[in-house]
Design a protein around this motif. Sequence first.
Motif, PDB file in Angstrom:
ATOM      1  N   UNK A   8     -12.190  -5.659  -1.941  1.00 57.21           N
ATOM      2  CA  UNK A   8     -12.185  -4.670  -0.870  1.00 57.21           C
ATOM      3  C   UNK A   8     -13.501  -4.557  -0.136  1.00 57.21           C
ATOM      4  N   UNK A   9     -14.442  -5.469  -0.441  1.00 59.64           N
ATOM      5  CA  UNK A   9     -15.716  -5.496   0.295  1.00 59.64           C
ATOM      6  C   UNK A   9     -15.836  -6.833   1.006  1.00 59.64           C
ATOM      7  N   UNK A 109     -18.754   3.880   4.408  1.00 58.32           N
ATOM      8  CA  UNK A 109     -17.980   4.848   3.633  1.00 58.32           C
ATOM      9  C   UNK A 109     -17.186   4.083   2.586  1.00 58.32           C
ATOM     10  N   UNK A 110     -16.613   4.824   1.621  1.00 58.86           N
ATOM     11  CA  UNK A 110     -15.967   4.175   0.481  1.00 58.86           C
ATOM     12  C   UNK A 110     -14.673   4.895   0.127  1.00 58.86           C
ATOM     13  N   UNK A 111     -13.594   4.117   0.083  1.00 59.36           N
ATOM     14  CA  UNK A 111     -12.303   4.665  -0.344  1.00 59.36           C
ATOM     15  C   UNK A 111     -11.593   3.642  -1.224  1.00 59.36           C
ATOM     16  N   UNK A 120     -10.791  -1.815   4.313  1.00 62.22           N
ATOM     17  CA  UNK A 120     -11.545  -2.228   3.136  1.00 62.22           C
ATOM     18  C   UNK A 120     -11.929  -1.013   2.299  1.00 62.22           C
ATOM     19  N   UNK A 121     -12.390  -1.295   1.074  1.00 59.43           N
ATOM     20  CA  UNK A 121     -12.834  -0.199   0.206  1.00 59.43           C
ATOM     21  C   UNK A 121     -14.249   0.241   0.553  1.00 59.43           C
ATOM     22  N   UNK A 122     -15.048  -0.653   1.069  1.00 65.01           N
ATOM     23  CA  UNK A 122     -16.281  -0.260   1.755  1.00 65.01           C
ATOM     24  C   UNK A 122     -16.075  -0.604   3.219  1.00 65.01           C
ATOM     25  N   UNK A 123     -16.214   0.387   4.079  1.00 63.09           N
ATOM     26  CA  UNK A 123     -15.975   0.178   5.500  1.00 63.09           C
ATOM     27  C   UNK A 123     -16.999   0.989   6.288  1.00 63.09           C
ATOM     28  N   UNK A 309     -14.816  -2.107  11.663  1.00 61.23           N
ATOM     29  CA  UNK A 309     -14.074  -3.336  11.392  1.00 61.23           C
ATOM     30  C   UNK A 309     -12.834  -3.437  12.280  1.00 61.23           C
ATOM     31  N   UNK A 310     -12.117  -2.323  12.413  1.00 60.58           N
ATOM     32  CA  UNK A 310     -10.921  -2.302  13.263  1.00 60.58           C
ATOM     33  C   UNK A 310     -11.281  -2.625  14.713  1.00 60.58           C
TER      34      UNK A 310
END
Length: 423
Positions: A8-9, A109-111, A120-123, A309-310
């Motif tokens: 996710x990174x 941020x992180x989800x 992603x999990x880091x975005x 990213x989007x």
Amino acid sequence: MSLVKVKGTYDVLSSEARRWQALETYVKAVFKKFNYQEIRTPIMEYSNVFHREDENSDMVTKETYNFEDKGGRMLTLRPEGTAGIIRSYIENKLYATNDLVKLWYMGPNFRYERPQKGRFRQFSQFGVEVVGAMDPYLDAEVIQLAYEIIKGLSLKGVSVKINSLGDKASKQNYMKVLKAFLEPKKDQLSPDSQARLDKNPLRILDSKDPVDKELLKDAPLPLDHLSDEAKLNFEKIQEALALAGVEYKIDKRLVRGLDYYSFVVFEIQADIEGFGSQNALGGGGRYNELVESLGGPSKPGVGFAFGMERLLDALELEGIKMVDEPKLDAYFITFDETSKKEAMKLQSLLRKENISVDLNYSGKAFKGQLKEALAQNAKFLLILGENELNMGKINVKNTKTEFQELIDIKDLVINLKEMLHHV
């Protein structure tokens, strides 16, 4: 054991970093034009900044990265930017010296969610938070700012969707009406929507599940249950958007993923082929109770956030290039230790004049050095052979025209500056 990146990174390599830098520079310029000031907060906060009694969104209940530090304190990696900025606003008493603060931010941020294209999990996100005033014209400015950022990138099919959730009272009354409508259908709802029914029924309106969508066709909507005050506020926002030249559409089903929103919510969407059904690039809304719920004074706020990213994916799909291929001003070609020493000295002089220059450190022969220079789009080759050194000269070759001339080494800086001025 092979080393790989965390699920996710992602790595931003040098070729991609230029795109990121160009987008960041562009966004910062727009913020400056609107007189917003930067704020930077930590990527981790005490968990109660995000895990509050009034916040039951999926992001907070399911997706945060929580851990205990060595002192036994519970910390959370920030899943979004707003709450940490409001914590900073309160802790630093920004309200004591400014009736209104207009802030922008940018960072990771992180989800913990399922990684997929563009998620992603880091975005990274950029956004704004404006705290201290309840004014429909301010709401319109924030929407206009978000719209201008996206429209200025020349993306096609950009649209603004707005809705109102109403004030606290009308929002609570509406959720009772919605819950009463959905309770008889609870067993037919998706598992996620069943779980939301008690804690967060408003979020069911945003469900992408086909069964939920069918069940919601005749559901009551927030815009039909506004108080007179909320109706007037929404009308004034629409009037202000028209004055600002922002075209918009009312989307009665639009809600945002966080519980703290009230009054206006909005999204900036783009109709981009290959972008998928999730066409929202970003959005936000008003949050009038958040400052007080975090222990601060009663101060209203409004803001938005966009995913970097989007946005970069959207630009790529549209074929929009924000940055040209990098070009090196000059590249030294050397043949032995003596010429390399001279190149090192000249390289320092050129860099002091803001001329980008490089040389080969891998011991490659002439052909290898030439190949490397061309790969880096060098505008000029600076060739230092034995004959040139004996004469106190250097060969300067234009890689595009292939014109080559022999000049005095002592005149290299001034001559090369002049040559670069004409390419």
